[in-house]
Design a protein around this motif. Sequence first.
Motif, short mmCIF file in Angstrom:
data_model
loop_
_atom_site.label_atom_id
_atom_site.label_comp_id
_atom_site.label_asym_id
_atom_site.label_seq_id
_atom_site.Cartn_x
_atom_site.Cartn_y
_atom_site.Cartn_z
N UNK A 35 24.64 53.00 53.12
CA UNK A 35 23.49 52.57 52.34
C UNK A 35 23.48 53.15 50.94
N UNK A 36 23.75 54.45 50.84
CA UNK A 36 23.80 55.09 49.52
C UNK A 36 24.96 54.52 48.71
N UNK A 37 26.09 54.28 49.38
CA UNK A 37 27.25 53.73 48.68
C UNK A 37 26.97 52.35 48.10
N UNK A 38 26.22 51.53 48.82
CA UNK A 38 25.89 50.20 48.30
C UNK A 38 24.99 50.31 47.07
N UNK A 39 24.07 51.27 47.08
CA UNK A 39 23.21 51.46 45.92
C UNK A 39 24.00 51.94 44.71
N UNK A 40 25.11 52.62 44.94
CA UNK A 40 25.95 53.06 43.84
C UNK A 40 26.90 51.96 43.39
N UNK A 41 27.45 51.23 44.36
CA UNK A 41 28.47 50.24 44.06
C UNK A 41 27.94 49.07 43.25
N UNK A 42 26.80 48.52 43.67
CA UNK A 42 26.31 47.32 43.01
C UNK A 42 25.95 47.54 41.53
N UNK A 43 25.20 48.59 41.17
CA UNK A 43 24.96 48.78 39.72
C UNK A 43 26.23 49.05 38.93
N UNK A 44 27.12 49.88 39.48
CA UNK A 44 28.34 50.19 38.74
C UNK A 44 29.23 48.97 38.56
N UNK A 45 29.27 48.10 39.56
CA UNK A 45 30.16 46.94 39.51
C UNK A 45 29.56 45.79 38.71
N UNK A 46 28.34 45.37 39.05
CA UNK A 46 27.77 44.18 38.44
C UNK A 46 27.14 44.48 37.09
N UNK A 47 26.72 45.72 36.83
CA UNK A 47 26.23 46.08 35.50
C UNK A 47 27.37 46.68 34.69
N UNK A 48 28.45 45.93 34.61
CA UNK A 48 29.63 46.33 33.86
C UNK A 48 30.21 45.09 33.18
N UNK A 49 31.35 45.27 32.54
CA UNK A 49 32.01 44.13 31.90
C UNK A 49 33.05 43.50 32.81
N UNK A 50 32.88 43.68 34.13
CA UNK A 50 33.88 43.16 35.07
C UNK A 50 33.89 41.65 35.14
N UNK A 51 32.75 41.00 34.92
CA UNK A 51 32.66 39.56 35.13
C UNK A 51 32.29 38.77 33.88
N UNK A 52 31.73 39.43 32.87
CA UNK A 52 31.34 38.74 31.64
C UNK A 52 31.70 39.62 30.45
N UNK B 17 31.29 53.98 33.67
CA UNK B 17 32.70 54.33 33.84
C UNK B 17 33.55 53.19 34.37
N UNK B 18 32.96 52.29 35.15
CA UNK B 18 33.71 51.15 35.65
C UNK B 18 34.12 50.24 34.50
N UNK B 19 33.27 50.13 33.48
CA UNK B 19 33.61 49.31 32.32
C UNK B 19 34.84 49.85 31.60
N UNK B 20 34.95 51.16 31.50
CA UNK B 20 36.13 51.75 30.85
C UNK B 20 37.40 51.47 31.66
N UNK B 21 37.29 51.54 32.98
CA UNK B 21 38.46 51.24 33.81
C UNK B 21 38.85 49.77 33.67
N UNK B 22 37.86 48.87 33.71
CA UNK B 22 38.15 47.44 33.60
C UNK B 22 38.78 47.12 32.24
N UNK B 23 38.23 47.67 31.18
CA UNK B 23 38.79 47.44 29.84
C UNK B 23 40.21 47.97 29.74
N UNK B 24 40.46 49.15 30.31
CA UNK B 24 41.80 49.72 30.27
C UNK B 24 42.79 48.86 31.05
N UNK B 25 42.38 48.34 32.20
CA UNK B 25 43.27 47.48 33.00
C UNK B 25 43.53 46.18 32.26
N UNK B 26 42.54 45.64 31.58
CA UNK B 26 42.75 44.41 30.78
C UNK B 26 43.73 44.66 29.65
N UNK B 27 43.60 45.80 28.98
CA UNK B 27 44.53 46.10 27.88
C UNK B 27 45.96 46.21 28.40
N UNK B 28 46.13 46.79 29.57
CA UNK B 28 47.47 46.97 30.12
C UNK B 28 48.04 45.65 30.63
#
Length: 278
Positions: free
Chosen positions: A197-214, A231-242
Motif C-alpha cells: 500500500x505504501x509502495x503504491x502511494x510512492x509509485x504513482x506520484x513518482x511515475x505519473x507526475x513525471x515526464x515519462x508519458x508527456x 528523480x524519475x524524470x531525471x532517469x527518464x531524460x537520461x535514458x532518452x538521451x542515451x
Amino acid sequence: MTTLLPETTTAPAAAAPDRPLAARPSLRDTLNQTLAMAWRATKKMRRNPEQFFDVTLQPILFTAMFAYIFGGAVSGSVADYLPLIIPGILAQTALTACMATGTQMREDMDKGVFDRFKSLPIARIAPLAGPMLADLIRYGTAATITILVGIAMGYRPGGGVGGVVAGWALTVFAGWSLSWIFCWLGTVARSAQAVQGIGMMIMFPLTFLSNAFVEVDTLPRWLEAFVNVNPVSHVVTAVRDLMNDGDLTGQVGWAVLGCLVVVAVFAPLAVRTYSRKM
C-alpha cells in the motif's frame, strides 16, 4: 559434631577458551555471504516462476496500451510517440519491480526466515542485499522485454546498440537503487500488505507526475516545477538521451548521482532497522 550436609567444595574456575572470539565479517566475507543469499533468492525464483509475471506481462501490456491509446493524441502517431514512451515505460516497470522486492522481503520476515539469518554469524547487510542483488535479473528482464516490444512496434533508437545498452544498464541500476527504499519499508512496515500500500502511494506520484508519458512543457507551471525535481524524470531524460541520441549528457550524471544518494541514505537505514526490530 557431625552433620548430614555434604561438604561444599570450591570448583576450579573454568579455563578460558583458547580460541579467540570471532571478529566482525570482513569485506570479503560480506561479499561472499551476500552472494550466497543472492543464490538462495535465485533458487526461490526458479521454484516460484510467478514472481516474473509483473516483469514479463506488465511491460508488454503497458507499452502497447499507452502507445496505441495516447500515441496519436500526444505525438500525432504511434511511431512518433515511441521514442517518448519507451524510456518512460522502462522507468515505470523498474519502479514497479522494486516495489515487489520490498513486499516479498516483508513476507519472508513474517515467516520467520530472517530470524534464522539474524542468529547466524554473518554480516547484517547480507540477508538484505542478497535478494536485491538477485532481483537484478527481474529488472533486466523487464527492461529487455520493454525494449524488444518497442522495437517490434516500430521503435528505432537513434543511439544505436551502444545507446540502448547504456539506457538498459541505467534502468537496471535505477531499479536496484530505488529498491533500497522499499527494502527499508519492508523492515519498518508491519505486513506485506502495508508495504504494498505504501509502495503504491510512492509509485504513482513518482511515475505519473513525471515526464515519462508527456513533454514537460505541456504541463501547468506548478506541476512542471514538481516534475523537474522528480528523480524519475531525471532517469527518464537520461535514458532518452542515451537511447534516442546516444549522448552522454549531464542528465546521465545527475541520474547516476541521485541513485547513489538513494543507496547511501536508505541502505544504512534498512540495515539499522533490520538489526533493531528483527
